[in-house]
Write a protein that holds these residues in place. Structure first.
Motif, PDB file in Angstrom:
ATOM      1  N   ILE A 113       3.931 -38.940  19.931  1.00 51.93           N
ATOM      2  CA  ILE A 113       5.235 -39.612  19.877  1.00 51.93           C
ATOM      3  C   ILE A 113       5.071 -41.041  20.384  1.00 51.93           C
ATOM      4  N   GLU A 114       6.111 -41.799  20.188  1.00 52.02           N
ATOM      5  CA  GLU A 114       6.166 -43.154  20.711  1.00 52.02           C
ATOM      6  C   GLU A 114       7.168 -43.168  21.862  1.00 52.02           C
ATOM      7  N   LEU A 115       6.737 -43.640  23.037  1.00 55.68           N
ATOM      8  CA  LEU A 115       7.600 -43.700  24.207  1.00 55.68           C
ATOM      9  C   LEU A 115       8.128 -45.114  24.373  1.00 55.68           C
ATOM     10  N   VAL A 116       9.440 -45.204  24.604  1.00 55.68           N
ATOM     11  CA  VAL A 116      10.100 -46.481  24.828  1.00 55.68           C
ATOM     12  C   VAL A 116      10.734 -46.425  26.212  1.00 55.68           C
ATOM     13  N   GLN A 117      10.384 -47.368  27.099  1.00 57.32           N
ATOM     14  CA  GLN A 117      10.928 -47.438  28.452  1.00 57.32           C
ATOM     15  C   GLN A 117      11.993 -48.539  28.485  1.00 57.32           C
ATOM     16  N   LEU A 118      13.167 -48.194  29.016  1.00 60.25           N
ATOM     17  CA  LEU A 118      14.268 -49.144  29.118  1.00 60.25           C
ATOM     18  C   LEU A 118      14.804 -49.143  30.532  1.00 60.25           C
TER      19      LEU A 118
END
Length: 802
Positions: free
Chosen positions: A545-550
């Protein structure tokens, strides 16, 4: 005149002979205040005895009583009470009284009762239930007005009244000679006359005596009072015999008493025989089918009802409203039979009826077409079977899918796909116009699919707009059927975490608002896991998966950076590193400030909390401190999941489920000396520290003679306290007795060889003597088996040493 003087003299003699109570009433010159209801049975006995001794009746002294002011109502009451009293007898050999039906206006009739016998053999015969129902008895209604054509006879009673200037009222029976005897008028013959004719004759006779009747100043009324009983004979009924019935009874009343026709009796050719001639032929079907009661004629004395055997019976079964066995007359057709059965029901196949007929040698089958219903004459023994219609449709067609009114529609020859869509009120907005499908039944009963270019068919292309057939199923597809259902998942510190629908242009702000916003424990860190799509496999890239941190602003649901979401995204809003609501414990008992206390740290211990509560009071029991710790539900579930190999009736599992707390003993003296002592345990939220009050008693419970609390005596041992309550009872198990100390610890009695060591007793302890286990006694057969084994072993030993 002489007759009147005789009556007056006789009445005076009667008055003199009454007892004191009766004299007080009847000697009075004014009887207008007399209440007959107040007369005792003794008064009535004296009056009745005097009337009998003088050979007179209460009717003969009516004029005297009325002349002294007694009202007609009170006189009628006195007459009724005297008649009722004279009917009583102390002689046990007297016959029981005849029961009568009484109505409000005085007309009476002997009660006619016949126990009904439920017909089980002929319950399918049409009309038999008419005579099985005890609520249908066709009894005459005694409340009806007097029928003017009623024929009078011996046993009837007439109520004759003269009212106006002159008054007279009397109930006069018709004598066995057929006459009624009217005072001052004489005897009048009325037997065999109708009520109307007898009334005219009685009026004429009374008018000769009462001048006011002759002049019209007084009127005469004649009505039936008591009705006589007549005898009729019933032949061929289920309960044939002679019946005593009301003279107002009819044929149906008599048939009901006899239980109706017998097993082979006719329902349609019943004969009423009067004076040895057939007076009327009775057809019960006229009443059952049409409600026609013209055959329900009145009966006369000595009438005979003859029920002959039936001539023709047929059976109707299947899809009719009232299947059963029916009797047919000559000349009646199947249409008449269908009328008797109340016609076809809703599922009947009416085009043709199957009939099984009986010939002289065998059976045969015949079909009756609908056109022959009015001409076919049923024969005795015919069995008509009405079948169900076929479970199919002759003109049905179906459309389903993306139309406004999907449903079944009627099919007509030449109907095309465009016609059917028009009847279904057109296509929906989401209809897929490139293709439609028809599922069609072929001639060999297999199915096939016919594909249609829907846009071409609706635009007027005759080749695409094909003709439909019966039972076609047309399916209009929806473009929504081809779309994948997209979802997004949000978890963590939001009010309503879960899986939600994905919409195009859905942003993180939209989703946070949809789930009710952030909780107070939400951190600024947000992690979004996004699906990776690729047409090729890259073995060098292990990412799934692709992890996006916000980072978000936790005090505002509307974020400055509005992140656009994609299908199947998983959003996780993390919890802040330190976010714990205050957790509390309870301190109770002998402390300075009992109550609830908040755990100030994660390693708050017993000593800390007790000191915060002001320490122990002077009455605290240092040996009686303990912690009650709630047992979590998951711990209970874990215990229940363990297979303890218990018997079916073992109550251990129930006891485990009922335990809500676990107990942790505390040694306060050790804690005070050493804060690192193991008793100074770390507290958990919900714990309760109990500090017992000092108690010098020792409780002794269980299987002892007397459950009691004994004062503690230093140096006294375990057995002393058991002996102090009288010792154990016959169920007590002394060597397994145990003690529970105030802080929750327990100790048991120990045995080694012939020595037994009992636990030490402390103040506020509790000694428990358990019950002995139930030992299964050996049966006689088991003892015999053991004896046989020992004998065999002894013989073997003796034999071995010889």
């Amino acid at each position: 005149m002489k007759k009147i003087i005789y009556v007056l003299t006789l009445f005076f003699v009667l008055l003199v002979s009454f007892n004191a109570s009766a004299q007080d009433i009847l000697k009075s010159r004014d009887l207008s205040t007399l209440k007959v209801d107040d007369l005792t049975d003794g008064d009535l006995a004296n009056i009745s005895a005097q009337l009998k001794s003088n050979n007179t009746t209460i009717e003969q002294v009516e004029a005297m009583a009325l002349s002294k002011g007694m009202s007609q109502v009170e006189y009628d009451k006195l007459k009724m009470r005297l008649n009722g009293y004279s009917g009583k007898s102390d002689n046990t050999n007297d016959k029981p009284e005849i029961q009568v039906n009484k109505v409000g206006f005085g007309r009476q009739q002997e009660k006619i009762v016949n126990e009904k016998i439920k017909d089980t053999d002929n319950n399918l015969i049409f009309g038999s239930d008419l005579f099985d129902n005890p609520t249908l008895n066709f009894e005459p209604d005694l409340k009806l007005a007097t029928p003017m054509n009623y024929i009078l006879g011996p046993g009837d009673e007439l109520q004759i009244s003269v009212y106006g200037i002159q008054e007279y009222n009397s109930s006069i029976p018709v004598s066995v000679e057929g006459k009624v005897s009217i005072q001052y008028v004489g005897q009048i013959f009325v037997s065999g006359m109708t009520v109307e004719a007898a009334t005219q004759k009685i009026k004429a006779a009374i008018a000769k005596v009462y001048s006011t009747v002759r002049s019209g100043q007084s009127q005469v009324s004649v009505s039936l009072g008591k009705i006589r009983t007549i005898k009729v004979t019933i032949v061929g009924g289920k309960q044939p015999g002679n019946y005593s019935i009301s003279s107002l009874a009819t044929v149906y009343n008599a048939l009901h008493l006899a239980g109706g026709p017998g097993k082979n009796g006719s329902y349609r050719n019943i004969e009423l025989i009067r004076n040895n001639k057939i007076f009327r032929n009775i057809d019960i079907y006229r009443f059952l089918v049409k409600g026609d009661q013209s055959d329900n004629v009145g009966l006369r004395d000595n009438d005979v009802i003859r029920i002959p055997a039936y001539s023709q019976r047929v059976t109707v079964q299947g899809e009719v409203k009232r299947p059963g066995i029916f009797e047919m007359k000559k000349g009646e057709t199947f249409s008449d039979l269908l009328n008797f059965a109340s016609g076809f029901n809703e599922l009947a196949y009416t085009a043709s009826i199957n009939v099984v007929q009986k010939t002289g040698k065998e059976f045969k089958v015949q079909d009756i077409n609908e056109s022959d219903f009015a001409t076919y004459s049923p024969k005795s023994g015919d069995v008509f079977t009405v079948t169900k219609i076929l479970n199919r449709f002759e003109n049905r067609i179906k459309i389903e899918g993306a139309v406004f009114r999907p449903d079944y529609y009627s099919f007509t020859e030449g109907m095309k796909i465009s016609d059917l869509i028009t009847r279904a009120e057109g296509l929906k907005e989401d209809a897929y116009s490139k293709r439609a499908r028809i599922i069609r039944l072929k001639s060999d009963l297999t199915t096939e699919i016919v594909n249609i270019d829907l846009s071409a068919a609706l635009s007027g292309d005759l080749n695409a707009d094909i003709e439909l057939r019966r039972e076609d199923i047309v399916t209009i597809y929806s473009i929504l059927d081809f779309r994948e259902e997209y979802k997004v998942t949000i978890d963590g510190e939001v009010k309503k975490p879960g899986v939600y629908e994905y919409y195009e242009n859905l942003t993180l702000n939209d989703l946070i608002i949809q789930v009710g916003g952030l909780t107070g424990s939400a951190s600024k860190r947000v992690e979004i896991a996004r699906m990776v799509k690729s047409d090729s496999i890259n073995d060098g890239d292990p990412k799934r998966i692709e992890l996006v941190q916000l980072e978000i602003t936790t005090d505002n649901n509307e974020q400055i950076k509005n992140f656009l979401l994609k299908p199947f995204d998983v959003i996780n809003i993390r919890r802040v590193a330190v976010y714990e609501k205050p957790k509390m414990v309870i301190v109770s008992g002998a402390v300075t400030y009992p109550g609830k206390y908040v755990l100030a740290s994660k390693v708050e211990k017993v000593y800390d909390i007790v000191m915060r509560a002001g320490g122990l009071t002077s009455i605290a029991n240092l040996e009686g401190m303990k912690i009650k710790r709630p047992i979590k539900q998951e711990e209970i579930d874990r215990l229940e999941s363990i297979d303890l190999n218990l018997a079916k009736n073992d109550s251990l599992k129930e006891k485990l489920a009922s335990i809500k707390f676990s107990t942790i003993p505390i040694n306060w003296e050790k804690i005070v000396k050493d804060k690192d002592h193991y008793s100074n345990v770390t507290l958990f939220p919900g714990d309760e520290i109990e500090v017992a009050l000092y108690n010098e008693g020792v409780k002794v419970t269980g299987n002892v003679l007397l459950t009691s609390e004994i004062p503690y005596r230093s140096g006294k041992g375990f057995r002393y306290y058991i002996d102090a309550v009288g010792g154990v009872n016959n169920k007590g198990w002394k060597r397994k007795a145990y003690i529970i100390y105030p802080n929750g610890k327990a100790d048991v009695t120990k045995s080694f060889l012939f020595f037994r060591t009992y636990p030490t007793v402390e103040p506020d302890s509790q000694i428990v003597v358990p019950e002995k286990p139930v030992a299964k006694k050996m049966s006689t057969g088991e003892w015999v088996s053991i004896g046989s084994v020992i004998t065999s072993l002894a013989l073997l030993i003796v034999t071995a040493f010889k």
